[in-house]
Design a protein around this motif. Structure first.
Motif, mmCIF file in Angstrom:
data_model
loop_
_atom_site.group_PDB
_atom_site.id
_atom_site.type_symbol
_atom_site.label_atom_id
_atom_site.label_comp_id
_atom_site.label_asym_id
_atom_site.label_seq_id
_atom_site.Cartn_x
_atom_site.Cartn_y
_atom_site.Cartn_z
ATOM 1 N N VAL A 291 1.020 -1.116 -0.142
ATOM 2 C CA VAL A 291 0.094 -0.003 -0.038
ATOM 3 C C VAL A 291 0.941 1.367 -0.011
ATOM 4 O O VAL A 291 1.748 1.262 0.922
ATOM 5 C CB VAL A 291 -1.015 0.093 1.326
ATOM 6 N N ALA A 292 0.577 2.274 -1.041
ATOM 7 C CA ALA A 292 1.194 3.640 -0.910
ATOM 8 C C ALA A 292 0.198 4.580 -0.484
ATOM 9 O O ALA A 292 -0.900 4.645 -0.857
ATOM 10 C CB ALA A 292 1.556 3.704 -2.218
ATOM 11 N N ALA A 293 0.345 5.391 0.348
ATOM 12 C CA ALA A 293 -0.442 6.427 1.045
ATOM 13 C C ALA A 293 0.010 7.847 0.525
ATOM 14 O O ALA A 293 1.270 7.981 0.429
ATOM 15 C CB ALA A 293 -0.041 6.468 2.592
ATOM 16 N N THR A 294 -1.046 8.308 0.033
ATOM 17 C CA THR A 294 -0.696 9.545 -0.759
ATOM 18 C C THR A 294 -0.575 10.702 0.290
ATOM 19 O O THR A 294 -1.606 10.936 0.974
ATOM 20 C CB THR A 294 -1.391 9.820 -1.993
ATOM 21 N N ALA B 85 0.726 2.053 5.841
ATOM 22 C CA ALA B 85 1.063 1.942 4.410
ATOM 23 C C ALA B 85 2.403 1.582 4.434
ATOM 24 O O ALA B 85 3.128 1.739 5.521
ATOM 25 C CB ALA B 85 0.925 3.305 3.661
ATOM 26 N N ASP B 86 2.894 1.119 3.386
ATOM 27 C CA ASP B 86 4.279 0.698 3.200
ATOM 28 C C ASP B 86 5.037 1.826 2.996
ATOM 29 O O ASP B 86 6.402 1.954 3.346
ATOM 30 C CB ASP B 86 4.272 -0.502 2.167
ATOM 31 N N LEU C 31 -3.685 4.625 -1.686
ATOM 32 C CA LEU C 31 -4.564 5.357 -0.642
ATOM 33 C C LEU C 31 -4.522 7.097 -0.658
ATOM 34 O O LEU C 31 -3.534 7.683 -0.663
ATOM 35 C CB LEU C 31 -3.978 4.933 0.797
ATOM 36 N N PHE C 32 -5.720 7.482 -0.849
ATOM 37 C CA PHE C 32 -5.934 8.881 -1.013
ATOM 38 C C PHE C 32 -6.945 9.330 0.056
ATOM 39 O O PHE C 32 -7.894 8.798 0.428
ATOM 40 C CB PHE C 32 -6.602 9.117 -2.390
ATOM 41 N N GLY C 33 -6.390 10.524 0.440
ATOM 42 C CA GLY C 33 -7.446 11.006 1.925
ATOM 43 C C GLY C 33 -8.616 11.944 1.515
ATOM 44 O O GLY C 33 -8.872 12.218 0.563
#
Length: 269
Positions: free
Chosen positions: A89-92, A142-143, A126-128
């Motif tokens: 998972v990539a968190a923006t 997230a990773d 992942l978008f907030g």
């Protein structure tokens, strides 16, 4: 509501990483994100506790034809459950979070995503929230962190715009940067013999039209004119068109002269 770039005869791109929108506030923004996903070959949408009721008719309007993405959207109560089955998972985020976590741009994430998907690992982006983005606790799940080179004085992006930029980098990588269409094939380049024949035609008619006012300058003027056409790289079709243009100008001039002579003769009778 298909737009001018919509072609229902072409296959719809499927797959890619999962797009996860965390507590989106407006149906319009969900629709805009779905439209961006459709543009760039992303088809799997997950919604975490959207503020407005779901399904949302406003999202359909703003999706502009990407209805199938909205229809396939999955609902989750929290981020943990939305990412539980994913391997990466990539968190923006646009803000530094003070975490010992790798930080990548969208192009690098696209490269990693392609490798992981090929290895059978499912990936999530992942978008907030529109107003506050992801909470630090959510980023910690997230990773890696995904961020973009934006103006630090004005770093907040619209949700649909953020999905579009990340989606663009993904699809560019997935499609090897192939453009949707290419310029039409040109006619073959003209042979030098054809080009010289055109020069003879053009220069003969220019001579007849008294274009070369100064005999001393005629050779240099002729060379300059030829060099103009040499720089263009004329095709056979180009030469055929130019021959036709010169001929039409000559015939038009001769026709005007003939009509003038006939008119004068009638007046004198």
């Amino acid at each position: 509501m298909p737009g001018s770039g919509t072609d229902s005869t072409k296959p719809w791109a499927e797959g890619g990483p999962v797009v996860i929108l965390v507590e989106p506030q407006l149906g319009e923004n969900i629709g805009a994100a779905a439209r961006a996903m459709g543009n760039f070959g992303l088809s799997r949408l997950r919604l975490v506790n959207p503020r407005e009721a779901w399904p949302n008719p406003k999202s359909v309007t703003f999706a502009s034809g990407a209805d199938r993405i909205l229809e396939g959207a999955q609902l989750f109560p929290d981020v943990r459950s939305a990412i539980a089955d994913l391997k990466f998972v990539a968190a923006t985020t646009a803000r530094e979070r003070g975490m010992a976590k790798p930080v990548f741009g969208a192009d690098a994430i696209a490269e990693q995503t392609a490798v992981r998907l090929a290895a059978g690992e499912d990936v999530g982006l992942l978008f907030g929230r529109e107003r506050t983005g992801l909470y630090t606790e959510e980023v910690s799940l997230a990773d890696v962190i995904l961020t973009l080179p934006v103006n630090p004085a004005f770093a907040s992006l619209n949700l649909g715009m953020a999905v579009a930029i990340v989606g663009y980098e993904w699809f560019k990588r997935a499609s090897s940067g192939a453009l949707p269409f290419a310029p039409p094939e040109r006619s073959p380049l003209a042979d030098k013999g054809d080009l010289l024949a055109f020069f003879d035609h053009m220069e003969r008619e220019l001579q007849e039209a008294a274009f070369f006012r100064s005999p001393e300058k005629q050779p240099s003027t002729t060379r300059n004119i030829r060099n103009i056409f040499h720089r263009i790289g004329l095709t056979r079709q180009d030469l055929a068109t130019l021959h036709g243009m010169v001929t039409a100008l000559v015939e038009g001039r001769e026709g005007r002269a003939r009509r003038k002579a006939e008119h004068t003769a009638r007046k004198e009778r």
